[in-house]
Design an enzyme around this catalytic site. Structure first.
Site, PDB file in Angstrom:
ATOM      1  CB  THR A 131      23.550 123.912 -56.954  1.00 47.62           C
ATOM      2  OG1 THR A 131      22.268 123.442 -56.506  1.00 47.62           O
ATOM      3  CG2 THR A 131      24.581 123.746 -55.850  1.00 47.62           C
TER       4      THR A 131
ATOM      5  CB  CYS B 125      19.263 113.978 -53.215  1.00 50.55           C
ATOM      6  SG  CYS B 125      20.625 114.284 -54.367  1.00 50.55           S
TER       7      CYS B 125
ATOM      8  NE  ARG C 248      21.436 122.738 -64.297  1.00 51.08           N
ATOM      9  CZ  ARG C 248      22.130 123.540 -63.513  1.00 51.08           C
ATOM     10  NH1 ARG C 248      21.850 124.847 -63.489  1.00 51.08           N
ATOM     11  NH2 ARG C 248      23.112 123.072 -62.755  1.00 51.08           N
TER      12      ARG C 248
ATOM     13  CB  CYS D  59      19.310 116.312 -58.677  1.00 50.33           C
ATOM     14  SG  CYS D  59      20.758 115.441 -58.026  1.00 50.33           S
TER      15      CYS D  59
ATOM     16  CB  CYS E 151      18.140 112.281 -56.216  1.00 51.90           C
ATOM     17  SG  CYS E 151      17.561 113.944 -56.603  1.00 51.90           S
TER      18      CYS E 151
ATOM     19  CD1 TRP F 205     -22.470  96.686 -54.123  1.00 53.49           C
ATOM     20  CD2 TRP F 205     -21.682  96.372 -56.200  1.00 53.49           C
ATOM     21  NE1 TRP F 205     -21.391  95.826 -54.048  1.00 53.49           N
ATOM     22  CE2 TRP F 205     -20.896  95.618 -55.297  1.00 53.49           C
ATOM     23  CE3 TRP F 205     -21.380  96.331 -57.554  1.00 53.49           C
ATOM     24  CZ2 TRP F 205     -19.829  94.826 -55.729  1.00 53.49           C
ATOM     25  CZ3 TRP F 205     -20.298  95.562 -57.984  1.00 53.49           C
ATOM     26  CH2 TRP F 205     -19.538  94.815 -57.070  1.00 53.49           C
TER      27      TRP F 205
ATOM     28  CE1 TYR G 154     -15.670  95.653 -58.241  1.00 56.73           C
ATOM     29  CE2 TYR G 154     -15.953  96.101 -60.590  1.00 56.73           C
ATOM     30  CZ  TYR G 154     -15.369  95.378 -59.567  1.00 56.73           C
ATOM     31  OH  TYR G 154     -14.456  94.381 -59.872  1.00 56.73           O
TER      32      TYR G 154
ATOM     33  CG  ASP H 252     -19.885  94.284 -51.021  1.00 59.79           C
ATOM     34  OD1 ASP H 252     -19.792  94.037 -52.229  1.00 59.79           O
ATOM     35  OD2 ASP H 252     -19.385  93.571 -50.136  1.00 59.79           O
TER      36      ASP H 252
END
Length: 502
Positions: free
Chosen positions: A30, A38, A63, A65, A68, A423, A427, A443
């Site tokens: 296709t 899908c 291409r 779909c 979906c 630390w 973070y 920590d």
């Protein structure tokens, strides 16, 4: 991609949502490529080729779909598993680096040659950088056509195309039809002017612990800048000279977050979406994280209790860095109060009517940080000086918070900034730069949870324990913080043990 064609085909036959975004199916008969979920009749295995990314499918001439809608798939974790350089490049492309810039400029920003960058993309992604950028533009455009009533001209601008003509040509070449034909009722463009908000679905890979994300953001919300309530998260935003608002709610039935974006310019929409994806950690792969962390018997029950836990990100890296310094040696509540005073003192006011009620402040720009104004917020002089120096460094180097080649290099760079220790650097890397392996070994809360017979491990010992959690140590941090909050009755009391500022 560590998935065999046989495994992919079984997932395709089962329409297994766990594999959504992990691969795409190219159907030779296709010329269309689809998601594993899908609803279309399934092709024979002999007619299928499986690729890790939508960009690879489009490069091969397939291409998207129309049933979906590959644009609604979670971002492929195959990209997260690429080399660090490619991961950084993908993030910059998502932010729009190739919408106006060149491959050469992107490669220079990454510290390598354009030819080498193309080779890395071909090896890890299956498509060239420009093909990845075009795929993102087209899939965003398709999403805007399906989910909004923006005129086609605005869709072209919002999805990163430089001109409507190029947008139409590209769309016709790929889909074989005009952009407006994808809309209902015969496909005619609505022609309506854009409303005040654009509403889009931002997909994630379930499960997603939305309540934990809201709780984390709520405890740190700055009054006037952010609002967190039972519905979701809102904040005022400023990009360049323009001001707007974003609002995010949960859409669990669609395995997505719904983002409402109000902004006067459409061309910055890809960047806004990229920031929201980072803020809410929408690229995480819970299954991979669960598998890695559950091998540790101490973490396994925590992961089982909260399988959808995410690492909250930040809207802006400079903002996260400032808030991290404000939070040194104090609780989350105290740090938030300081941040509110800082925003009230240094931040600009939002013009009346620009944002919804409760949003009337903007986070200060780096040029707004002066020693006198910062000290007036009520903090030690050394810490105020650190914030002023940080703002000055960011003004001089706008790419100050770019991710480096690896985590160690990123941390070393951050630690070179004034007022930032180990630390704080981790973070910032964890929340602002999406470093999934950042780890706060010093920590106190983490050490408390990992104590054995009442003895807390040292930072060095905790690092050794955490080596088995790579590359998901940041998610281990979140699980351990939740465990500590549950056992102590605290609400993520930040216990930053960086050395005191000089």
């Amino acid at each position: 991609m560590n998935l065999t064609p046989e495994t992919c085909y079984k997932a395709l036959l089962a329409r297994d949502p766990r594999y959504d975004g992990r691969f795409f199916t190219c159907v030779k008969s296709t010329g269309i490529y689809c998601r594993p979920v899908c609803p279309a009749p399934k092709p024979k295995l002999a007619h299928c080729t499986f690729v890790p990314t939508a960009a690879a499918a489009q490069k091969a001439g397939y291409r998207p779909c129309l049933r979906c809608r590959p644009e609604s798939a979670p971002d492929s974790p195959a990209w997260a598993g690429t080399s660090t350089t490619v991961t950084r490049a993908l993030r910059l492309i998502e932010e729009g680096a190739l919408d106006e810039g060149s491959i050469e400029a992107l490669a220079d920003r990454l510290g390598l040659g354009s030819r080498q960058l193309r080779r890395l993309f071909t090896r890890h992604v299956g498509a060239a950088p420009m093909a990845v950028a075009q795929t993102r533009r087209l899939l965003l455009a398709k999403q805007l056509l399906h989910q909004t009533e923006l005129p086609v001209t605005d869709v072209a601008l919002a999805s990163g195309f430089g001109s409507v003509r190029r947008f139409n040509e590209t769309f016709r070449r790929l889909y074989g039809r005009s952009p407006g034909s994808l809309r209902g009722r015969g496909g005619a463009d609505t022609g309506k002017a854009a409303g005040p908000d654009i509403s889009l679905l931002l997909p994630y890979r379930p499960p997603y612990d939305w309540q934990a994300m809201l709780d984390f953001l709520a405890r740190r919300a700055i009054r006037g800048l952010e609002v967190v309530d039972g519905q979701g998260y809102r904040r005022a935003i400023c990009l360049g000279a323009d001001i707007g608002e974003v609002a995010v709610t949960h859409a669990p039935a669609e395995s997505a977050l719904r983002a409402s974006i109000r902004f006067p310019r459409f061309d910055v929409l890809p960047g806004i979406i990229a920031r929201l994806r980072r803020l809410f950690d929408l690229q995480a792969d819970p299954e991979a994280i669960r598998y890695a962390l559950s091998r540790d018997e101490r973490l396994a029950p925590l992961v089982q209790a909260r399988p959808g836990l995410r690492v909250p990100g930040g809207w802006d890296a400079f903002e996260i860095a400032v808030r991290a310094i404000l939070g040194q040696q104090v609780t989350v509540a105290a740090a938030t109060r300081l941040a509110e005073r800082l925003v009230d003192r240094l931040g600009s006011r939002v013009p009346e009517g620009t944002c919804s009620p409760g949003l009337d402040r903007l986070f200060p720009h780096p040029e707004d940080f002066t020693q006198a104004d910062v000290i007036s917020v009520g903090m030690p002089g050394a810490r105020a000086a650190a914030l002023v120096q940080l703002a000055s460094a960011y003004r001089e180097e706008p790419r100050l918070f770019d991710r480096r080649h690896d985590l160690d290099e990123t941390i070393t760079r951050l630690r070179g900034l004034p007022g930032i220790g180990e630390w704080t650097a981790h973070y910032i890397a964890m929340r602002a730069l999406q470093e999934s392996d950042a780890f706060l070994a010093s920590d106190v809360a983490l050490q408390r949870v990992m104590a054995i017979e009442g003895r807390r491990p040292s930072a060095r010992e905790l690092l050794a324990m955490a080596d088995a959690w790579r590359p998901w140590r940041a998610y281990a941090v979140m699980h351990l913080w939740h465990a500590d909050a549950a056992s102590t009755g605290t609400a993520f009391q930040k216990e930053n043990v960086d050395a005191a500022l000089p």
